[in-house]
Design a protein around this motif. Structure first.
Motif, PDB file in Angstrom:
ATOM      1  N   THR A  34       7.862  51.791  41.047  1.00 11.67           N
ATOM      2  CA  THR A  34       7.197  50.500  40.912  1.00 11.67           C
ATOM      3  C   THR A  34       5.851  50.750  40.261  1.00 11.67           C
ATOM      4  O   THR A  34       4.936  51.272  40.894  1.00 11.67           O
ATOM      5  N   LEU A  35       5.736  50.427  38.986  1.00 11.83           N
ATOM      6  CA  LEU A  35       4.507  50.704  38.240  1.00 11.83           C
ATOM      7  C   LEU A  35       3.340  49.846  38.700  1.00 11.83           C
ATOM      8  O   LEU A  35       3.503  48.676  39.045  1.00 11.83           O
ATOM      9  N   GLN A  36       2.161  50.431  38.652  1.00 10.91           N
ATOM     10  CA  GLN A  36       0.910  49.722  38.907  1.00 10.91           C
ATOM     11  C   GLN A  36       0.598  48.893  37.657  1.00 10.91           C
ATOM     12  O   GLN A  36       0.086  49.417  36.666  1.00 10.91           O
ATOM     13  N   GLU A  37       0.916  47.622  37.689  1.00 12.12           N
ATOM     14  CA  GLU A  37       0.832  46.769  36.502  1.00 12.12           C
ATOM     15  C   GLU A  37      -0.583  46.601  35.961  1.00 12.12           C
ATOM     16  O   GLU A  37      -0.751  46.309  34.783  1.00 12.12           O
ATOM     17  N   GLU A  38      -1.604  46.809  36.804  1.00  9.10           N
ATOM     18  CA  GLU A  38      -2.986  46.678  36.331  1.00  9.10           C
ATOM     19  C   GLU A  38      -3.359  47.774  35.336  1.00  9.10           C
ATOM     20  O   GLU A  38      -4.261  47.585  34.530  1.00  9.10           O
ATOM     21  N   GLU A  39      -2.665  48.920  35.398  1.00 12.10           N
ATOM     22  CA  GLU A  39      -3.024  50.060  34.552  1.00 12.10           C
ATOM     23  C   GLU A  39      -1.894  50.569  33.666  1.00 12.10           C
ATOM     24  O   GLU A  39      -2.170  51.216  32.657  1.00 12.10           O
ATOM     25  N   LEU A  40      -0.647  50.345  34.040  1.00 11.51           N
ATOM     26  CA  LEU A  40       0.485  50.981  33.357  1.00 11.51           C
ATOM     27  C   LEU A  40       1.475  49.950  32.835  1.00 11.51           C
ATOM     28  O   LEU A  40       1.703  48.922  33.469  1.00 11.51           O
ATOM     29  N   THR A  41       2.076  50.278  31.677  1.00  7.82           N
ATOM     30  CA  THR A  41       3.036  49.348  31.084  1.00  7.82           C
ATOM     31  C   THR A  41       4.483  49.855  31.147  1.00  7.82           C
ATOM     32  O   THR A  41       5.398  49.053  31.120  1.00  7.82           O
ATOM     33  N   GLU A  42       4.672  51.168  31.201  1.00 13.85           N
ATOM     34  CA  GLU A  42       6.030  51.698  31.289  1.00 13.85           C
ATOM     35  C   GLU A  42       6.012  53.154  31.725  1.00 13.85           C
ATOM     36  O   GLU A  42       4.969  53.788  31.777  1.00 13.85           O
ATOM     37  N   TRP A  43       7.209  53.653  32.040  1.00 14.27           N
ATOM     38  CA  TRP A  43       7.368  55.058  32.403  1.00 14.27           C
ATOM     39  C   TRP A  43       8.688  55.553  31.833  1.00 14.27           C
ATOM     40  O   TRP A  43       9.581  54.778  31.532  1.00 14.27           O
ATOM     41  N   ARG A  44       8.770  56.855  31.673  1.00 19.39           N
ATOM     42  CA  ARG A  44      10.018  57.479  31.210  1.00 19.39           C
ATOM     43  C   ARG A  44       9.919  58.985  31.421  1.00 19.39           C
ATOM     44  O   ARG A  44       8.844  59.529  31.651  1.00 19.39           O
ATOM     45  N   PHE A  45      11.073  59.638  31.293  1.00 15.01           N
ATOM     46  CA  PHE A  45      11.097  61.099  31.332  1.00 15.01           C
ATOM     47  C   PHE A  45      11.013  61.618  29.907  1.00 15.01           C
ATOM     48  O   PHE A  45      11.678  61.099  29.010  1.00 15.01           O
ATOM     49  N   VAL A  46      10.185  62.640  29.720  1.00 16.87           N
ATOM     50  CA  VAL A  46       9.917  63.206  28.404  1.00 16.87           C
ATOM     51  C   VAL A  46      10.295  64.681  28.410  1.00 16.87           C
ATOM     52  O   VAL A  46       9.879  65.428  29.306  1.00 16.87           O
ATOM     53  N   GLY A  47      11.073  65.092  27.412  1.00 19.41           N
ATOM     54  CA  GLY A  47      11.495  66.487  27.291  1.00 19.41           C
ATOM     55  C   GLY A  47      10.435  67.343  26.620  1.00 19.41           C
ATOM     56  O   GLY A  47       9.570  66.831  25.902  1.00 19.41           O
ATOM     57  N   PRO A  48      10.494  68.664  26.816  1.00 19.49           N
ATOM     58  CA  PRO A  48       9.506  69.574  26.241  1.00 19.49           C
ATOM     59  C   PRO A  48       9.340  69.443  24.730  1.00 19.49           C
ATOM     60  O   PRO A  48       8.237  69.609  24.213  1.00 19.49           O
ATOM     61  N   ASP A  49      10.417  69.103  24.022  1.00 13.92           N
ATOM     62  CA  ASP A  49      10.315  68.966  22.568  1.00 13.92           C
ATOM     63  C   ASP A  49       9.541  67.708  22.160  1.00 13.92           C
ATOM     64  O   ASP A  49       9.174  67.548  20.991  1.00 13.92           O
ATOM     65  N   GLU A  50       9.248  66.825  23.108  1.00 11.75           N
ATOM     66  CA  GLU A  50       8.506  65.589  22.831  1.00 11.75           C
ATOM     67  C   GLU A  50       7.093  65.588  23.427  1.00 11.75           C
ATOM     68  O   GLU A  50       6.371  64.595  23.289  1.00 11.75           O
ATOM     69  N   PHE A  51       6.700  66.656  24.101  1.00  7.34           N
ATOM     70  CA  PHE A  51       5.398  66.675  24.779  1.00  7.34           C
ATOM     71  C   PHE A  51       4.249  66.332  23.834  1.00  7.34           C
ATOM     72  O   PHE A  51       3.398  65.509  24.164  1.00  7.34           O
ATOM     73  N   GLU A  52       4.180  66.958  22.675  1.00  8.41           N
ATOM     74  CA  GLU A  52       3.064  66.693  21.753  1.00  8.41           C
ATOM     75  C   GLU A  52       3.058  65.250  21.276  1.00  8.41           C
ATOM     76  O   GLU A  52       1.996  64.641  21.142  1.00  8.41           O
ATOM     77  N   THR A  53       4.229  64.694  21.013  1.00  8.50           N
ATOM     78  CA  THR A  53       4.321  63.308  20.551  1.00  8.50           C
ATOM     79  C   THR A  53       3.781  62.349  21.610  1.00  8.50           C
ATOM     80  O   THR A  53       3.039  61.421  21.295  1.00  8.50           O
ATOM     81  N   TYR A  54       4.137  62.557  22.853  1.00 13.61           N
ATOM     82  CA  TYR A  54       3.735  61.654  23.923  1.00 13.61           C
ATOM     83  C   TYR A  54       2.342  61.955  24.475  1.00 13.61           C
ATOM     84  O   TYR A  54       1.567  61.034  24.733  1.00 13.61           O
ATOM     85  N   PHE A  55       2.030  63.223  24.687  1.00 10.93           N
ATOM     86  CA  PHE A  55       0.811  63.605  25.384  1.00 10.93           C
ATOM     87  C   PHE A  55      -0.296  64.134  24.469  1.00 10.93           C
ATOM     88  O   PHE A  55      -1.394  64.397  24.942  1.00 10.93           O
ATOM     89  N   GLY A  56      -0.009  64.312  23.192  1.00 11.74           N
ATOM     90  CA  GLY A  56      -0.984  64.910  22.288  1.00 11.74           C
ATOM     91  C   GLY A  56      -1.044  66.414  22.494  1.00 11.74           C
ATOM     92  O   GLY A  56      -0.453  66.961  23.433  1.00 11.74           O
ATOM     93  N   ASP A  57      -1.757  67.104  21.616  1.00 15.29           N
ATOM     94  CA  ASP A  57      -1.842  68.569  21.682  1.00 15.29           C
ATOM     95  C   ASP A  57      -2.411  69.053  23.015  1.00 15.29           C
ATOM     96  O   ASP A  57      -1.873  69.952  23.652  1.00 15.29           O
ATOM     97  N   HIS A  58      -3.522  68.446  23.413  1.00 15.19           N
ATOM     98  CA  HIS A  58      -4.236  68.869  24.627  1.00 15.19           C
ATOM     99  C   HIS A  58      -3.359  68.660  25.868  1.00 15.19           C
ATOM    100  O   HIS A  58      -3.181  69.568  26.683  1.00 15.19           O
ATOM    101  N   GLY A  59      -2.797  67.467  26.014  1.00 14.57           N
ATOM    102  CA  GLY A  59      -1.957  67.166  27.165  1.00 14.57           C
ATOM    103  C   GLY A  59      -0.693  68.007  27.197  1.00 14.57           C
ATOM    104  O   GLY A  59      -0.277  68.483  28.257  1.00 14.57           O
ATOM    105  N   ALA A  60      -0.076  68.192  26.028  1.00 13.48           N
ATOM    106  CA  ALA A  60       1.140  68.998  25.953  1.00 13.48           C
ATOM    107  C   ALA A  60       0.878  70.432  26.401  1.00 13.48           C
ATOM    108  O   ALA A  60       1.691  71.027  27.119  1.00 13.48           O
ATOM    109  N   LEU A  61      -0.258  70.971  25.993  1.00 14.30           N
ATOM    110  CA  LEU A  61      -0.635  72.330  26.392  1.00 14.30           C
ATOM    111  C   LEU A  61      -0.755  72.431  27.911  1.00 14.30           C
ATOM    112  O   LEU A  61      -0.256  73.377  28.528  1.00 14.30           O
ATOM    113  N   HIS A  62      -1.391  71.435  28.533  1.00 15.62           N
ATOM    114  CA  HIS A  62      -1.554  71.451  29.987  1.00 15.62           C
ATOM    115  C   HIS A  62      -0.211  71.331  30.707  1.00 15.62           C
ATOM    116  O   HIS A  62       0.035  72.038  31.691  1.00 15.62           O
ATOM    117  N   ILE A  63       0.642  70.462  30.217  1.00 14.80           N
ATOM    118  CA  ILE A  63       1.934  70.266  30.876  1.00 14.80           C
ATOM    119  C   ILE A  63       2.807  71.512  30.735  1.00 14.80           C
ATOM    120  O   ILE A  63       3.440  71.961  31.688  1.00 14.80           O
TER     121      ILE A  63
END
Length: 161
Positions: A110-139
């Motif tokens: 149940t998403l917190q509608e005040e802050e979030l619009t959607e959720w999904r599962f993201v595979g390792p090959d998509e980390f940079e696309t979704y999270f950017g370079d910095h976020g992908a590195l951390h994940i």
């Protein structure tokens, strides 16, 4: 805590302040991670957020899981501690990523509608696309920590050995 003198109070006010963030690495059965899309900035994030004053990072990760996803996820092992220094106005901060386990079969997000619009599962090959370079590195570092049963430490994206 003992009472501070006016001199001590003045001293503590001169010390730097850092942002603290805590998040959960929640996975599905295929090794993908749960990502959330905030409405206040571009890109996607892991569930989590700012650690409130006086709050421990582990407690913040659990609170954010309840608030953002409607799930009470008990944080597992600490997978990553990351220091990042950004130019103003962002400044530097520390991120703590915890093992959020696997999303149980049939769990209802149940998403917190005040802050979030959607959720999904993201595979390792998509980390940079979704999270950017910095976020992908951390994940990816957090997943390495999970696979190797250890906590990784990063300073500006570089592992500290």
């Amino acid at each position: 805590m003992e009472q501070l003198s006016p001199v001590s109070i003045q001293y503590y006010r001169t010390l730097p302040r850092r942002r603290l963030a805590a998040g959960l690495v929640i996975r599905d059965g295929n090794g993908c991670v749960l990502a959330v899309k905030p409405n206040y900035k571009d890109g996607w994030l892991l569930p989590g957020g700012t650690v409130d004053p006086g709050e421990a990072p582990r407690k913040a990760a659990r609170r954010e899981g309840r608030e953002e996803l409607g799930l009470d996820v008990e944080p597992g092992a600490l997978l990553l501690i990351a220091h990042s220094a950004f130019p103003d106005p962002i400044g530097d901060g520390l991120s703590f990523l915890y093992d959020g386990g696997s999303l149980p079969e049939g769990a209802h997000v149940t998403l917190q509608e005040e802050e979030l619009t959607e959720w999904r599962f993201v595979g390792p090959d998509e980390f940079e696309t979704y999270f950017g370079d910095h976020g992908a590195l951390h994940i990816q570092a957090a997943l390495t920590g999970l696979a190797e049963a250890r906590t990784l430490e990063l300073e500006d994206g570089v592992e500290v050995l």
